[in-house]
Design a protein around this motif. Structure first.
Motif, PDB file in Angstrom:
ATOM      1  N   HIS A 112       0.913  -1.146  -0.185  1.00 37.00           N
ATOM      2  CA  HIS A 112      -0.116   0.012   0.010  1.00 37.00           C
ATOM      3  C   HIS A 112       0.810   1.380  -0.159  1.00 37.00           C
ATOM      4  O   HIS A 112       1.867   1.310   0.695  1.00 37.00           O
ATOM      5  N   VAL A 113       0.593   2.193  -1.149  1.00 40.20           N
ATOM      6  CA  VAL A 113       1.525   3.539  -0.995  1.00 40.20           C
ATOM      7  C   VAL A 113       0.261   4.553  -1.230  1.00 40.20           C
ATOM      8  O   VAL A 113      -0.879   4.550  -1.596  1.00 40.20           O
ATOM      9  N   ASP A 114       0.425   5.551  -0.136  1.00 41.50           N
ATOM     10  CA  ASP A 114      -0.269   6.940  -0.208  1.00 41.50           C
ATOM     11  C   ASP A 114       0.523   8.059   0.161  1.00 41.50           C
ATOM     12  O   ASP A 114       1.780   7.816   0.272  1.00 41.50           O
ATOM     13  N   ARG A 115      -0.203   9.208   0.266  1.00 43.21           N
ATOM     14  CA  ARG A 115       0.770  10.385   0.659  1.00 43.21           C
ATOM     15  C   ARG A 115       1.723  10.202   1.712  1.00 43.21           C
ATOM     16  O   ARG A 115       2.664  10.487   1.962  1.00 43.21           O
ATOM     17  N   ASP A 116       1.205   9.416   3.000  1.00 45.92           N
ATOM     18  CA  ASP A 116       1.765   9.599   3.821  1.00 45.92           C
ATOM     19  C   ASP A 116       2.493   8.199   4.281  1.00 45.92           C
ATOM     20  O   ASP A 116       3.455   8.158   5.192  1.00 45.92           O
ATOM     21  N   ARG A 117       2.098   7.216   3.263  1.00 42.77           N
ATOM     22  CA  ARG A 117       3.149   5.984   3.526  1.00 42.77           C
ATOM     23  C   ARG A 117       3.864   5.681   2.247  1.00 42.77           C
ATOM     24  O   ARG A 117       3.341   5.322   1.115  1.00 42.77           O
ATOM     25  N   PHE A 118       5.083   6.410   2.070  1.00 47.30           N
ATOM     26  CA  PHE A 118       5.687   6.241   0.891  1.00 47.30           C
ATOM     27  C   PHE A 118       6.672   5.028   0.987  1.00 47.30           C
ATOM     28  O   PHE A 118       7.454   4.711   1.788  1.00 47.30           O
ATOM     29  N   VAL A 119       6.496   3.937   0.019  1.00 50.88           N
ATOM     30  CA  VAL A 119       7.569   3.034  -0.240  1.00 50.88           C
ATOM     31  C   VAL A 119       8.543   3.037  -1.232  1.00 50.88           C
ATOM     32  O   VAL A 119       8.143   3.517  -2.281  1.00 50.88           O
ATOM     33  N   PRO A 120       9.656   2.961  -0.920  1.00 56.85           N
ATOM     34  CA  PRO A 120      10.907   3.297  -1.854  1.00 56.85           C
ATOM     35  C   PRO A 120      10.683   2.419  -3.021  1.00 56.85           C
ATOM     36  O   PRO A 120      10.232   1.368  -2.901  1.00 56.85           O
ATOM     37  N   PRO A 121      11.385   2.824  -4.568  1.00 57.18           N
ATOM     38  CA  PRO A 121      11.299   2.011  -5.286  1.00 57.18           C
ATOM     39  C   PRO A 121      11.762   0.594  -5.371  1.00 57.18           C
ATOM     40  O   PRO A 121      11.045  -0.073  -5.938  1.00 57.18           O
ATOM     41  N   GLU A 122      12.855   0.392  -4.534  1.00 54.45           N
ATOM     42  CA  GLU A 122      13.325  -1.123  -4.745  1.00 54.45           C
ATOM     43  C   GLU A 122      12.283  -1.768  -3.495  1.00 54.45           C
ATOM     44  O   GLU A 122      12.797  -3.118  -3.592  1.00 54.45           O
ATOM     45  N   LYS A 123      11.378  -1.470  -3.217  1.00 56.68           N
ATOM     46  CA  LYS A 123      10.717  -2.309  -2.142  1.00 56.68           C
ATOM     47  C   LYS A 123       9.298  -2.544  -2.874  1.00 56.68           C
ATOM     48  O   LYS A 123       8.644  -3.378  -2.310  1.00 56.68           O
ATOM     49  N   ARG A 124       9.402  -2.040  -4.191  1.00 56.14           N
ATOM     50  CA  ARG A 124       7.913  -2.406  -4.686  1.00 56.14           C
ATOM     51  C   ARG A 124       7.727  -3.429  -6.019  1.00 56.14           C
ATOM     52  O   ARG A 124       6.949  -3.560  -6.421  1.00 56.14           O
TER      53      ARG A 124
END
Length: 227
Positions: free
Chosen positions: A64-76
């Motif tokens: 899950h990604v939103d404005r407050d929960r940013f997941v870096p590219p390498e974790k996607r």
């Protein structure tokens, strides 16, 4: 596998993406097409983790990604294929594809599928544009991503090579069974490659559906004129 919900991106008072929503299934190729500045590349960059959304949510293979929960590219678990190839100039073809890949059999497999086995020991500066793009795709697929993101992958190639390579890339994606979000400004490319096509204009999705439906039953005057 990918769900985009009410995605917005704003830079100050400028809205670049405005309430964009779509889903992408496993093994499906979705092409986003539209004129320069319509928001298609920004959409891809947000999915990749290179831009942060101002509002809305993403679900990428359970992440899950939103404005407050940013997941870096390498974790996607996404693979990104750039229009300028982005190969390591000091590494051979095999080393580029195998960078941080533990299973060497995957490297061999994708070199064979994409017809670049004989180039294993060659370096990027000796390759043609089409060969570089095959290497870039093989590198992404060798990491077994959940999603492949292609940013204008054929824009730096001549017309004859584009027509040939688009089908090779499509076949490789289908063999991998991986979902793909493919951004292009080329209407022919979008309509021929995509299982579904999204036509964008000024940050919004004007229409999303199978290519034949978008072409024969456009949802707006803009879609009709653009296609």
């Amino acid at each position: 596998m990918l769900a985009v919900r009410n995605l917005c991106v704003r830079y100050g008072r400028t809205t670049v993406l405005d309430d964009v929503s779509f889903e992408l299934d496993d093994g499906e190729i979705l092409t986003l097409v539209g004129p320069t500045g319509c928001g298609k590349t920004t959409t891809l960059r947000v999915v990749a983790g290179l831009e942060r959304p101002s509002a809305g949510t993403l679900e990428i293979d359970g992440v899950h990604v939103d404005r407050d929960r940013f997941v870096p590219p390498e974790k996607r678990r996404t693979g990104l294929v750039f229009q300028d190839f982005a190969l390591f100039p000091h590494l051979s073809v095999a080393e580029n594809i195998g960078f941080r890949v533990r299973d060497r059999a995957r490297v061999t497999h994708w070199m064979r599928v994409l017809g670049i086995e004989t180039l294993a020991d060659a370096y990027p500066d000796t390759l043609s544009g089409g060969q570089k793009q095959r290497v870039a795709l093989a590198r992404s697929l060798a990491h077994e991503p959940s999603l492949i993101l292609l940013d204008e992958p054929l824009s730096n190639l001549d017309a004859a090579l584009k027509a040939e390579l688009r089908w090779e890339i499509r076949a490789a994606l289908k063999e991998a069974g991986v979902g793909a979000l493919w951004v292009t400004h080329d209407q022919d490319e979008a309509l021929s490659i995509g299982d579904r096509v999204g036509i964008m204009r000024t940050g919004r999705l004007e229409q999303l559906g199978p290519p034949e439906q978008c072409f024969s039953a456009p949802a707006s005057r803009f879609v009709a004129q653009f296609l």
